[in-house]
Motif scaffolding. Structure first.
Motif, mmCIF file in Angstrom:
data_model
loop_
_atom_site.group_PDB
_atom_site.id
_atom_site.type_symbol
_atom_site.label_atom_id
_atom_site.label_comp_id
_atom_site.label_asym_id
_atom_site.label_seq_id
_atom_site.Cartn_x
_atom_site.Cartn_y
_atom_site.Cartn_z
ATOM 1 N N SER A 15 0.905 -1.245 -0.138
ATOM 2 C CA SER A 15 -0.030 -0.199 0.042
ATOM 3 C C SER A 15 0.768 1.349 -0.115
ATOM 4 O O SER A 15 0.671 2.360 -0.814
ATOM 5 N N ALA B 35 -4.146 5.040 -5.732
ATOM 6 C CA ALA B 35 -3.315 4.168 -5.146
ATOM 7 C C ALA B 35 -4.253 2.937 -5.092
ATOM 8 O O ALA B 35 -3.519 1.811 -4.677
ATOM 9 N N GLU C 133 -4.832 0.223 -13.632
ATOM 10 C CA GLU C 133 -3.252 0.888 -13.613
ATOM 11 C C GLU C 133 -3.476 2.041 -14.387
ATOM 12 O O GLU C 133 -3.722 2.032 -15.613
ATOM 13 N N GLY D 273 -3.186 -0.578 -6.717
ATOM 14 C CA GLY D 273 -2.058 -1.068 -6.255
ATOM 15 C C GLY D 273 -2.321 -1.936 -4.828
ATOM 16 O O GLY D 273 -1.881 -2.947 -4.464
ATOM 17 N N ARG E 231 -4.697 -5.111 -11.705
ATOM 18 C CA ARG E 231 -3.786 -4.023 -12.051
ATOM 19 C C ARG E 231 -3.791 -3.588 -13.496
ATOM 20 O O ARG E 231 -3.723 -2.454 -13.682
ATOM 21 N N ALA F 299 2.102 1.941 -3.413
ATOM 22 C CA ALA F 299 1.151 2.307 -4.296
ATOM 23 C C ALA F 299 0.836 3.836 -4.200
ATOM 24 O O ALA F 299 0.573 4.787 -5.184
#
Length: 433
Positions: A306, A340, A430, A343, A426, A309
Motif C-alpha cells: 500500500s 493508489a 493501473e 495497487g 492491475r 502504491a
C-alpha cells in the motif's frame, strides 16, 4: 641504424576489441538467463505433471451396484416409539451384507464372507440410511443401488494396485479379484464422478474423505483475515506515508514493518497460541483464531504494498488538489487514495494468496485436529486446505496419495485464480504517468 618503434594500436582498434568482449559477455549472459528460465519452467512443469498424474484419478470413485432389499425386519427396533429414530438406527449394514451374500452365494465360510463384505465401503450404510430417511416408502422394496467400493478395490480398478503381483504382496485376495471380475462382466462395477470429494468432510476411510470441511475452514479463515488486515493495513500505510512526521520513531516503525515481513510464519503461530488462546481464551482450532494469526502475518505485506502504491501517485496530484483549496485529508481521501487503490488491492490479494497457502502458524493453534463436521461459523472447530493436505500426506493408505494430490490441485487452482485476479485488476485500473 635507427630501430623503428613498434606501432601503437589505434584507439579505434582498442574500442573495437572492448566492444567485441562486451558483446560476447552480453550474449553469454543472455544465454544463461534463457537457460535459467527454461530450467525453472521445466521444474515447474515436472512438479505440475507429477501432481496431476497422481491426483486426477481422485475425481473418480469406483462404485458397485447391489440389489438392496429394505426388509421390514431391519426396521423393527424394540422400545423405539419415534419413527425417525427407528429409521435412523436400522441395521443398514445388515442389508448390505445380505445383498452381497445373495449375489455371491458361494461365499459360505466366515472368512470368505468377511472378504466379500470388505469389497464395499462402510459408506454404503450411510448412503442407505439417507435414502430411507428421505423416502421411507422404500421400506419393503428391492432396488438396485450404486454404493462406493472399498479403497483397495478403488486402487485396483484405477491401476494403482497390480493384480499380477503375488497375493502376499497386495491387499486384495485372489478370491476378491474373482468376484470383482464377475461384477465387471455383469456391468455392476463402474467408475463414476467422485462427488463425495467435494461434499464430504474428512474421514478415516479414503473413499469417503472430502475437502468440503477444509474448504469452508479456509474460506472462513480468509474472511476474518481480509476483514481485519485490509482496513488496518491501508490505514497504517496512509498514516505513515501521508501524515506521520519523519522522525526516529517513524523510521523505527518502518524498519520493524520491513523486518516483520521476513519473520518465519511459525513465529506468528507461537504468538497466536500465547496471546489469543492461552491469554485471551479463544477456542482452539477456530477460524477466528486462524484469521487473527494470518492477519498478523499478512499485515506487513499489505502495508508495504500500500505504501508503494501511494508513492507511485505523482506529487503533482497532491499539489493540484492543495492548490485549489483542498485540505490535506481531502487530498488524500479524494485524490490520492482512488489512484493508489488498484495497487493496494493487488497487494492485498497477493497477501491473501500467501495466507491461503500457510500451514505452520495454523498447526500451532490446533487446526491440525481431525475434524469431520463442516464448520458453519468462525467459532466452530475447523481445519484449512493446506493442513488437510498435510494430514493426508501423513496417512499410510495408498488411496490418500491421490486425495493429497487432488487437494493440492484444488489449492493451486485457487492460488492461480487469486493471482490472476490481482493481475487483471492491475491491468484494468493501473494508470501510467
Amino acid at each position: 641504424m635507427n630501430k623503428r618503434m613498434p606501432a601503437r594500436p589505434k584507439t579505434i582498434d582498442r574500442i573495437n576489441q572492448g566492444l567485441a568482449k562486451r558483446h560476447a559477455s552480453e550474449k553469454l549472459f543472455h544465454r544463461m538467463g534463457l537457460l535459467s528460465l527454461l530450467f525453472g519452467i521445466t521444474c515447474v512443469a515436472i512438479l505440475f505433471s507429477s501432481i496431476i498424474s497422481k491426483g486426477y484419478t481422485a475425481f473418480q470413485q469406483t462404485f458397485i451396484q447391489i440389489e438392496v432389499h429394505f426388509d421390514e425386519q431391519y426396521f423393527t427396533v424394540s422400545g423405539k416409539d419415534n419413527d425417525t429414530e427407528a429409521l435412523s438406527t436400522a441395521d443398514y449394514g445388515g442389508m448390505v451384507k445380505q445383498s452381497l451374500r445373495s449375489q455371491f452365494p458361494e461365499a459360505a465360510s466366515r472368512q470368505e464372507k468377511r472378504l466379500l463384505y470388505d469389497l464395499v465401503s462402510i459408506g454404503a450404510t450411510y448412503q442407505l440410511r439417507n435414502m430411507v430417511m428421505q423416502d421411507p416408502a422404500l421400506i419393503g422394496q428391492t432396488t438396485p443401488v450404486w454404493v462406493p467400493a472399498n479403497d483397495d478395490v478403488d486402487m485396483l480398478i484405477k491401476g494403482h494396485m497390480k493384480r499380477e503381483a503375488p497375493e502376499a504382496e497386495r491387499r486384495l485376495r485372489d478370491q476378491q479379484i474373482v468376484w470383482l471380475d464377475q461384477l465387471i462382466a455383469q456391468e455392476q462395477l463402474s467408475l463414476k464422478l467422485n462427488t463425495a470429494f467435494f461434499t464430504n468432510g474428512d474421514s478415516r476411510e479414503p473413499e469417503l474423505a472430502g475437502i468440503r470441511g477444509a474448504l469452508m475452514g479456509s474460506i472462513l479463515t480468509l474472511m476474518v483475515t481480509l476483514l481485519l488486515s485490509f482496513p488496518i493495513g491501508v490505514a497504517t500505510a496512509v498514516y505513515l506515508e501521508e501524515f506521520a512526521p519523519k522522525n526516529k520513531w517513524t523510521d523505527f516503525i518502518e524498519v520493524n514493518i520491513n523486518n516483520l515481513a521476513a519473520v518465519p510464519s511459525i513465529v506468528y503461530g507461537l504468538l497466536g497460541l500465547a496471546v489469543f488462546i492461552n491469554f485471551i481464551g479463544f477456542p482452539r482450532s477456530a477460524p477466528l483464531v486462524g484469521g487473527l494469526v494470518l492477519t498478523l502475518m499478512t499485515l506487513p505485506t499489505i502495508i508495504i504494498a500500500s505504501r508503494a502504491a501511494l508513492k507511485s501517485v505523482p506529487p503533482s496530484i497532491r499539489e493540484a488538489a492543495l492548490g485549489i483549496g483542498a485540505s490535506k485529508m481531502q487530498t488524500v481521501f479524494f485524490h490520492v487514495l482512488p489512484l493508489a487503490f488498484p495497487g493496494m488491492l493487488t497487494g492485498t490479494i497477493i497477501g491473501m494468496a500467501q495466507a491461503l497457502g500457510e500451514t505452520a502458524p495454523l498447526l500451532m493453534i490446533g487446526m491440525v485436529a481431525f475434524i469431520v463436521d463442516i464448520p458453519s461459523g468462525i467459532f466452530d472447530p475447523a481445519t484449512v486446505l493446506p493442513v488437510q493436505i498435510f494430514l493426508w500426506a501423513d496417512s499410510p493408505e495408498r488411496a490418500f496419495v491421490e486425495r493429497t494430490s487432488a487437494a493440492i490441485m484444488v489449492l493451486l487452482g485457487f492460488l492461480i485464480i487469486m493471482n490472476a485476479i490481482a493481475v487483471m485488476l492491475r491491468k484494468k485500473f493501473e494508470r501510467r504517468w
